[in-house]
Design an enzyme around this catalytic site. Structure first.
Site, PDB file in Angstrom:
ATOM      1  N   ASP A 112      75.466  76.531  66.288  1.00 55.39           N
ATOM      2  CA  ASP A 112      75.613  77.671  65.370  1.00 55.39           C
ATOM      3  C   ASP A 112      76.444  77.285  64.154  1.00 55.39           C
ATOM      4  OD1 ASP A 112      74.195  79.149  67.147  1.00 55.39           O
ATOM      5  OD2 ASP A 112      75.814  80.482  67.773  1.00 55.39           O
ATOM      6  N   ASP A 156      76.021  83.849  73.326  1.00 52.87           N
ATOM      7  CA  ASP A 156      75.134  83.595  72.194  1.00 52.87           C
ATOM      8  C   ASP A 156      73.923  84.514  72.311  1.00 52.87           C
ATOM      9  OD1 ASP A 156      74.192  82.149  69.910  1.00 52.87           O
ATOM     10  OD2 ASP A 156      72.811  81.088  71.219  1.00 52.87           O
ATOM     11  N   THR A 198      72.778  86.130  65.341  1.00 51.69           N
ATOM     12  CA  THR A 198      71.661  86.681  66.118  1.00 51.69           C
ATOM     13  C   THR A 198      72.035  88.020  66.755  1.00 51.69           C
ATOM     14  OG1 THR A 198      72.392  85.278  67.956  1.00 51.69           O
ATOM     15  CG2 THR A 198      70.590  84.462  66.621  1.00 51.69           C
ATOM     16  N   THR A 199      73.248  88.102  67.300  1.00 48.10           N
ATOM     17  CA  THR A 199      73.697  89.360  67.920  1.00 48.10           C
ATOM     18  C   THR A 199      73.804  90.455  66.866  1.00 48.10           C
ATOM     19  OG1 THR A 199      74.968  88.042  69.506  1.00 48.10           O
ATOM     20  CG2 THR A 199      75.480  90.377  69.394  1.00 48.10           C
TER      21      THR A 199
END
Length: 541
Positions: A389, A66, A99-100
């Protein structure tokens, strides 16, 4: 530092020990920091992304892929790298996933900008071009998004978000639980994901995870004489202590006779007894107290057959109120039958050697609990992050009712549109818009690399396929280009919108910096997190 005229006298403007980087040095150093940070999380992207093991100073281990968790756990010193961490945090807060993606797009934008700066294009022009491209990207995103919010779409969105995060074998049952939870807490088209509590416990398989139509609290009864299970619970919520209050001001009580002492003790006991009677008279058989419960009160509550739990967190009290319909009472004197909530069952159960209170079978609860299980602590922690998520993306889809195809399909579509848009722009901004388009292609490129495929071949195939359909993406399991919408790989439009917007704004801000002045602090050696001599980022870890 400066010199006055011909006198050769030095004038100190900044304190001794201050580090300063000017112009191209500052830009190169900040760009390098952004690129290194993006490279760090890049290998975690997609269904076949790898995990990172993070070990803190105390030896505690976190194993995750994550993006935001990795960046939060890393001890990052570099100021420009910290700005990219903020991108990931914002993405997490706003959408819950992507997010990545946001960080690697920001890193790639900086990388492309470096090439433009080497061609003597001014940073302001690059930033302006990036801003134009980001605005156009949002327009293209609106065109390629699909209207959908049926249960089947929400399930696919949840499964897409959880793929590659250690939850593969239980994706479908977990997706069912998540969609049911989100639908349950929805009010007037709005969803507050804070009303979905995630309670985790190791010692069981992922498949044993469950949705509790109520609240699970990691506490136990205050007295062993209390009932372990109560059917048809009448629940009182109290945020004051059940004990004799200390006087507000300093007071002295003079007792001259032993009988007075006995009367004083009896009076205190009677006050406690009256409090318990008040709870009993209101008709409550379950009590959740935010503060303490006196030992004597525990005894009387147990005698009255009331199950009581003390020192319950404020957030849990609020969730209990939403789930059971109970009103939170501050003064015990005000407690009436109308303040009580209802639950079909309130029971203390032993889970993995620990007692927990399950408040279940609530009627139309507006707060629910996802009880997540996993074989070990590290496994259950990662499953919790995946579920968190998925809750975010399902809530976003249910609110916006718009989705895009996954597997890099959306990024390729936007890149294609931006390249066409770049041809319509005159001036040097055209190069920045084209660079922005190329930067977006890093997402499908990385998906291919992480799956062991040839990234160049995959990119060429994707571009060719997009001449026929905007839904064509990279299926990393089959190693081929296919229609991702039909394959059920779907993401919320909000994930892409937020990722592109925040990545573009962070890249713009970093590019406009041409002077870094780092104070050494009081009596400390200056620490630029590896910025000296553009040494890059090793001290981050």
């Amino acid at each position: 530092m400066a010199q006055l005229g011909g006198q050769g006298q030095q004038v100190l403007i900044l304190p001794e020990g201050t580090n300063r980087f000017l112009g191209r040095d500052a830009q190169r150093m900040n760009i390098l920091a952004g690129k290194v940070l993006a490279e760090t999380v890049r290998t975690t992207l997609g269904p076949k992304g790898m995990d990172k093991m993070l070990v803190d100073g105390l030896g505690d281990i976190v194993v995750t892929n994550d993006g935001v968790t990795i960046l939060k756990e890393m001890d990052i010193e570099h100021p420009a790298a910290k700005m990219l961490v903020e991108v990931a945090k914002t993405q997490e807060d706003e959408v819950g996933d992507g997010t990545t993606t946001a960080v690697i797009i920001a890193g790639e934008l900086l990388k492309k900008a470096e090439g433009l700066l080497d061609q003597d294009i001014h940073p302001t022009i690059v930033a302006m071009g990036y801003r134009q491209a980001a605005e156009k990207a949002q327009e293209i995103l609106n065109v390629i998004s699909i209207d959908a919010d049926d249960r089947d779409t929400l399930l696919k969105v949840a499964m897409t978000a959880m793929t590659g995060k250690g939850t593969e074998k239980a994706r479908e049952p977990l997706a069912e639980l998540i969609v049911s939870a989100v639908k349950q807490v929805e009010e007037n088209g709005e969803i507050d994901t804070d009303h979905i509590k995630i309670e985790k416990k190791d010692g069981a398989s992922i498949e044993e995870s469950a949705l509790v139509n109520g609240v699970v609290i990691d506490k136990e009864r205050v007295h062993p004489g209390m009932p372990k299970k109560i059917e048809d619970g009448k629940i009182a919520l109290l945020n004051s202590a059940i004990e004799v209050k200390e006087t507000e001001v300093d007071a002295e009580i003079r007792i001259t006779d032993p009988a007075q002492m006995q009367a004083f003790i009896e009076q205190e006991e009677q006050m406690i007894r009256d409090m318990v009677d008040k709870i009993e008279d209101a008709g409550a058989n379950v009590l959740f107290c935010q503060k303490g419960i006196d030992d004597l009160a525990q005894h009387y509550l147990a005698k009255a057959g009331i199950m009581a739990v003390r020192r319950v967190k404020k957030s849990d009290i609020e969730k209990l109120s939403r789930a059971t319909g109970a009103k939170v009472v501050t003064n015990i004197e005000d407690l009436t039958f109308n303040d009580l909530g209802q639950a079909g069952s309130v029971a203390e159960k032993k889970v993995s050697g620990e007692d927990m209170i399950f408040v279940e079978e609530c009627k139309d609860p507006k707060s629910v609990t996802l009880f997540v299980r996993g074989s070990t602590k590290h496994v259950v922690d990662e499953i919790e992050r995946a579920v968190d998520d998925a809750i975010g993306v399902v809530a976003s889809t249910a609110e916006d009712k718009q989705v895009v195809a996954g597997g890099g399909a959306a990024e390729i579509s936007i890149a294609k549109g931006l390249k066409e848009y770049a041809d319509t722009i005159s001036g040097r901004e055209q190069l920045a818009v084209a660079a922005f388009a190329e930067a977006l292609e890093v997402v499908p490129k990385t998906l291919a690399e992480n799956a062991g495929l040839d990234s160049i071949d995959s990119l060429v195939d994707l571009r060719a396929a997009h001449e026929k359909s905007i839904y064509m993406g990279l299926d990393v399991f089959k190693g081929e280009v296919r229609d991702m919408y039909r394959a059920g790989v779907i993401e919320p439009k909000r994930v892409k919108k937020q990722a592109i917007q925040s990545a573009a704004e962070a890249a713009e801000m970093i590019l406009r910096i041409d002077d870094v002045i780092a104070s050494s602090g009081a009596g400390k050696e200056p620490d630029m997190g590896g910025m000296e001599g553009m040494g890059g980022m090793p001290p981050m870890m």
